[in-house]
Design a protein around this motif. Structure first.
Motif, PDB file in Angstrom:
ATOM      1  N   TRP A   1     -15.340 -50.835  -7.087  1.00 28.38           N
ATOM      2  CA  TRP A   1     -15.357 -50.809  -8.554  1.00 28.38           C
ATOM      3  C   TRP A   1     -16.722 -51.177  -9.123  1.00 28.38           C
ATOM      4  O   TRP A   1     -17.155 -50.600 -10.123  1.00 28.38           O
ATOM      5  CB  TRP A   1     -14.264 -51.734  -9.101  1.00 28.38           C
ATOM      6  CG  TRP A   1     -12.904 -51.353  -8.595  1.00 28.38           C
ATOM      7  CD1 TRP A   1     -12.088 -52.074  -7.779  1.00 28.38           C
ATOM      8  CD2 TRP A   1     -12.220 -50.106  -8.852  1.00 28.38           C
ATOM      9  NE1 TRP A   1     -10.942 -51.379  -7.507  1.00 28.38           N
ATOM     10  CE2 TRP A   1     -10.987 -50.170  -8.160  1.00 28.38           C
ATOM     11  CE3 TRP A   1     -12.517 -48.971  -9.591  1.00 28.38           C
ATOM     12  CZ2 TRP A   1     -10.056 -49.138  -8.189  1.00 28.38           C
ATOM     13  CZ3 TRP A   1     -11.595 -47.929  -9.626  1.00 28.38           C
ATOM     14  CH2 TRP A   1     -10.388 -48.012  -8.931  1.00 28.38           C
TER      15      TRP A   1
ATOM     16  N   LEU B   1     -14.888 -53.492 -14.216  1.00 28.50           N
ATOM     17  CA  LEU B   1     -14.051 -54.672 -14.452  1.00 28.50           C
ATOM     18  C   LEU B   1     -12.775 -54.670 -13.623  1.00 28.50           C
ATOM     19  O   LEU B   1     -12.138 -55.708 -13.458  1.00 28.50           O
ATOM     20  CB  LEU B   1     -13.695 -54.765 -15.944  1.00 28.50           C
ATOM     21  CG  LEU B   1     -14.835 -55.202 -16.866  1.00 28.50           C
ATOM     22  CD1 LEU B   1     -14.407 -55.096 -18.328  1.00 28.50           C
ATOM     23  CD2 LEU B   1     -15.271 -56.644 -16.548  1.00 28.50           C
ATOM     24  N   THR B   2     -12.411 -53.496 -13.087  1.00 28.52           N
ATOM     25  CA  THR B   2     -11.217 -53.420 -12.241  1.00 28.52           C
ATOM     26  C   THR B   2     -11.366 -54.303 -11.004  1.00 28.52           C
ATOM     27  O   THR B   2     -10.368 -54.750 -10.427  1.00 28.52           O
ATOM     28  CB  THR B   2     -10.967 -51.957 -11.812  1.00 28.52           C
ATOM     29  OG1 THR B   2     -10.958 -51.121 -12.972  1.00 28.52           O
ATOM     30  CG2 THR B   2      -9.636 -51.803 -11.104  1.00 28.52           C
TER      31      THR B   2
ATOM     32  N   PHE C   1      -4.604 -57.185 -17.407  1.00 30.89           N
ATOM     33  CA  PHE C   1      -6.031 -57.013 -17.109  1.00 30.89           C
ATOM     34  C   PHE C   1      -6.315 -55.554 -16.725  1.00 30.89           C
ATOM     35  O   PHE C   1      -7.294 -54.958 -17.178  1.00 30.89           O
ATOM     36  CB  PHE C   1      -6.458 -57.955 -15.988  1.00 30.89           C
ATOM     37  CG  PHE C   1      -7.939 -58.271 -15.989  1.00 30.89           C
ATOM     38  CD1 PHE C   1      -8.889 -57.312 -16.340  1.00 30.89           C
ATOM     39  CD2 PHE C   1      -8.398 -59.532 -15.627  1.00 30.89           C
ATOM     40  CE1 PHE C   1     -10.249 -57.592 -16.341  1.00 30.89           C
ATOM     41  CE2 PHE C   1      -9.756 -59.822 -15.622  1.00 30.89           C
ATOM     42  CZ  PHE C   1     -10.679 -58.843 -15.981  1.00 30.89           C
TER      43      PHE C   1
ATOM     44  N   ALA D   1     -19.467 -48.948 -11.555  1.00 27.98           N
ATOM     45  CA  ALA D   1     -20.257 -49.416 -12.695  1.00 27.98           C
ATOM     46  C   ALA D   1     -21.725 -49.026 -12.540  1.00 27.98           C
ATOM     47  O   ALA D   1     -22.365 -48.549 -13.491  1.00 27.98           O
ATOM     48  CB  ALA D   1     -20.119 -50.935 -12.828  1.00 27.98           C
TER      49      ALA D   1
ATOM     50  N   THR E   1      -8.836 -52.790 -18.666  1.00 29.45           N
ATOM     51  CA  THR E   1      -9.857 -51.923 -18.068  1.00 29.45           C
ATOM     52  C   THR E   1      -9.606 -50.457 -18.418  1.00 29.45           C
ATOM     53  O   THR E   1     -10.541 -49.698 -18.683  1.00 29.45           O
ATOM     54  CB  THR E   1      -9.898 -52.084 -16.540  1.00 29.45           C
ATOM     55  OG1 THR E   1      -8.688 -51.598 -15.955  1.00 29.45           O
ATOM     56  CG2 THR E   1     -10.091 -53.535 -16.148  1.00 29.45           C
TER      57      THR E   1
ATOM     58  N   SER F   1     -13.791 -54.867  -4.373  1.00 33.16           N
ATOM     59  CA  SER F   1     -14.829 -55.184  -5.368  1.00 33.16           C
ATOM     60  C   SER F   1     -16.020 -54.242  -5.255  1.00 33.16           C
ATOM     61  O   SER F   1     -16.586 -53.810  -6.268  1.00 33.16           O
ATOM     62  CB  SER F   1     -15.292 -56.634  -5.201  1.00 33.16           C
ATOM     63  OG  SER F   1     -14.237 -57.531  -5.459  1.00 33.16           O
TER      64      SER F   1
ATOM     65  N   PHE G   1     -12.094 -57.258 -10.910  1.00 35.41           N
ATOM     66  CA  PHE G   1     -11.625 -58.619 -11.206  1.00 35.41           C
ATOM     67  C   PHE G   1     -10.175 -58.643 -11.678  1.00 35.41           C
ATOM     68  O   PHE G   1      -9.647 -59.702 -12.012  1.00 35.41           O
ATOM     69  CB  PHE G   1     -12.518 -59.243 -12.288  1.00 35.41           C
ATOM     70  CG  PHE G   1     -13.981 -59.149 -11.963  1.00 35.41           C
ATOM     71  CD1 PHE G   1     -14.553 -59.984 -11.008  1.00 35.41           C
ATOM     72  CD2 PHE G   1     -14.789 -58.202 -12.584  1.00 35.41           C
ATOM     73  CE1 PHE G   1     -15.900 -59.895 -10.698  1.00 35.41           C
ATOM     74  CE2 PHE G   1     -16.143 -58.100 -12.281  1.00 35.41           C
ATOM     75  CZ  PHE G   1     -16.700 -58.949 -11.331  1.00 35.41           C
ATOM     76  N   ALA G   2      -9.526 -57.451 -11.729  1.00 34.61           N
ATOM     77  CA  ALA G   2      -8.156 -57.378 -12.252  1.00 34.61           C
ATOM     78  C   ALA G   2      -7.152 -57.768 -11.176  1.00 34.61           C
ATOM     79  O   ALA G   2      -7.365 -57.524  -9.987  1.00 34.61           O
ATOM     80  CB  ALA G   2      -7.862 -55.966 -12.752  1.00 34.61           C
TER      81      ALA G   2
ATOM     82  N   VAL H   1     -18.480 -49.614 -17.136  1.00 32.56           N
ATOM     83  CA  VAL H   1     -18.048 -50.998 -17.385  1.00 32.56           C
ATOM     84  C   VAL H   1     -16.543 -51.129 -17.190  1.00 32.56           C
ATOM     85  O   VAL H   1     -16.049 -52.079 -16.567  1.00 32.56           O
ATOM     86  CB  VAL H   1     -18.453 -51.435 -18.808  1.00 32.56           C
ATOM     87  CG1 VAL H   1     -17.785 -52.758 -19.178  1.00 32.56           C
ATOM     88  CG2 VAL H   1     -19.971 -51.564 -18.911  1.00 32.56           C
ATOM     89  N   GLY H   2     -15.784 -50.163 -17.733  1.00 32.64           N
ATOM     90  CA  GLY H   2     -14.329 -50.230 -17.611  1.00 32.64           C
ATOM     91  C   GLY H   2     -13.866 -50.228 -16.164  1.00 32.64           C
ATOM     92  O   GLY H   2     -13.046 -51.061 -15.753  1.00 32.64           O
TER      93      GLY H   2
END
Length: 426
Positions: free
Chosen positions: A375, A299-300, A308, A379, A312, A372, A302-303, A295-296
């Motif tokens: 990352w 989320l990268t 942000f 996940a 993450t 995207s 969207f950073a 998950v961490g």
């Protein structure tokens, strides 16, 4: 005050003196661990290499590490833990300076390859020595304390390296080499040999066909493969994360501050992890760790700002904190005493394979499928690894229990007696 004092005593008390010398060496070494943190930035911004070329250099570091951890595990069992540790640290210091002075791509690549070989050759010997000197009942907190030292040094190094890099990148390589030499000196002066060898100790010598024994251990190899998957995700913070942050317009100093959050959180929270996970299913803990890390890193995708990215880092750090002590104690229980160095080496090989392939795969995915996709793929891999831990966990625990009952994972009584001077408490 009494409660705090009791917690501190329960966390640090009664551990062998040799452990504390190893712990001190770890802390000093990690205080100077500047280069790996900033190598991707150094290669792309200072040396002008492309992201793919930087990934290749980091990958060669991992290839060297794969050779080093295999050779180091064998030497730890045959030659001894202490000489292997000392030689590896001195060799790594020399290669660190050579890498800092290299300019052409071929020279940088060769330096990274040899540095990975020497640096990672120390890990199996270190892990085997920790298991040698720390009783089984204390290993969870011992490995947690050592991991705490690693990340205290890492947090300080990340911040200092960001400042030092603005002055002179060569300074990073020189300080890193100096801390390796100091660690080698501590080992040479204060750390005794812990490998128990002699005609009266039947389990001290690795049997013939040791490699076949490991390759036939499907439960252990399955655990190694799952660690490889987790490492492929985790090591993106060294290779692709700094490049992603650079593309977002963030400076190397900002990256240093953001990645330092990883060490800061571990320094603050890692000492409490043993109590949190004690008595819980290790398979469940490892599965939760894989999901949280996934998950961490996911989320990268969207950073775009420092805060942000920092968020993450904090999320996947929680997964890392759960993973490390569970991994360390489980590998200790899955390793027969006569093959500790080799088992540590094969387990470390998963990290080195990931170290070689993670930057290359990450660079390729990022260049051809986009940031995207990289990352979000991390996940998905985290979730798949979690499911695999839940499925394979019972077999691992049965294997560890069988080793305990057979005595194959224990140092025999006469070897424990011979090791008594190293078992004095600090």
């Amino acid at each position: 005050m009494l409660t705090m004092r009791s917690w501190f005593r329960d966390t640090t008390g009664g551990l062998p003196t040799t452990f504390w010398y190893l712990w001190t060496g770890t802390l000093i070494n990690r205080l100077g661990s500047f280069v790996l943190i900033f190598l991707a930035i150094y290669l792309t911004q200072e040396r002008g290499f492309s992201a793919s070329q930087a990934g290749l250099v980091l990958g060669l570091w991992g290839v060297g590490g794969a050779v080093g951890t295999t050779v180091g595990g064998t030497l730890a069992d045959r030659w001894g833990r202490r000489p292997t540790l000392f030689t590896a640290h001195v060799g790594a210091a020399a290669m660190m300076i050579a890498l800092g002075l290299a300019r052409d791509l071929w020279a940088v690549a060769l330096g990274a390859l040899l540095l990975g070989l020497f640096a990672e050759a120390a890990r199996p010997a270190f892990g085997a020595m920790m298991i040698d000197v720390v009783p089984a009942k204390d290993r969870l907190r011992a490995f947690s304390l050592n991991y705490w030292a690693i990340n205290l040094g890492f947090a300080c190094a990340a911040i200092l390296a960001g400042l030092a890099a603005q002055a002179d990148y060569l300074l990073l390589f020189l300080v890193d080499a100096a801390t390796m030499l100091i660690t080698a000196l501590i080992i040479f002066i204060r750390v005794p040999e812990t490998r128990h060898a002699g005609p009266t100790v039947t389990t001290a010598r690795a049997p013939r066909g040791a490699l076949r024994t490991i390759l036939a251990d499907r439960v252990f190899l399955g655990f190694v493969v799952l660690n490889l998957f987790a490492a492929l995700v985790f090591l993106q913070h060294i290779s692709m994360l700094p490049i992603a942050m650079g593309d977002s317009g963030l400076s190397p100093a900002t990256f240093g501050s953001v990645i330092a959050l990883n060490g800061v959180l571990i320094v603050v929270g890692q000492l409490f992890v043993p109590r949190l996970i004690r008595g819980r299913s290790r398979s469940h803990v490892l599965a939760l760790s894989a999901v949280v890390m996934g998950v961490g890193f996911g989320l990268t995708a969207f950073a775009g700002s420092a805060w942000f990215y920092g968020l993450t880092v904090l999320i996947w750090t929680v997964g890392e904190m759960l993973n490390s002590p569970s991994n360390a104690t489980l590998i200790a229980e899955l390793s027969p005493a006569a093959l500790r160095g080799r088992y540590q080496g094969v387990f470390g090989l998963s990290w080195q394979i990931a170290g070689a392939s993670a930057p290359v795969l990450g660079g390729l995915v990022r260049e051809h499928a986009g940031n995207s996709a990289l990352w979000l793929g991390c996940a998905a891999l985290g979730v798949l690894t979690a499911v695999a831990h839940l499925v394979s966990g019972p077999a691992r625990e049965r294997r560890a229990d069988a080793l305990r009952r057979s005595g194959a994972g224990l140092v025999p009584a006469d070897a424990r007696t011979a090791a008594q001077p190293a078992e004095a408490t600090a």
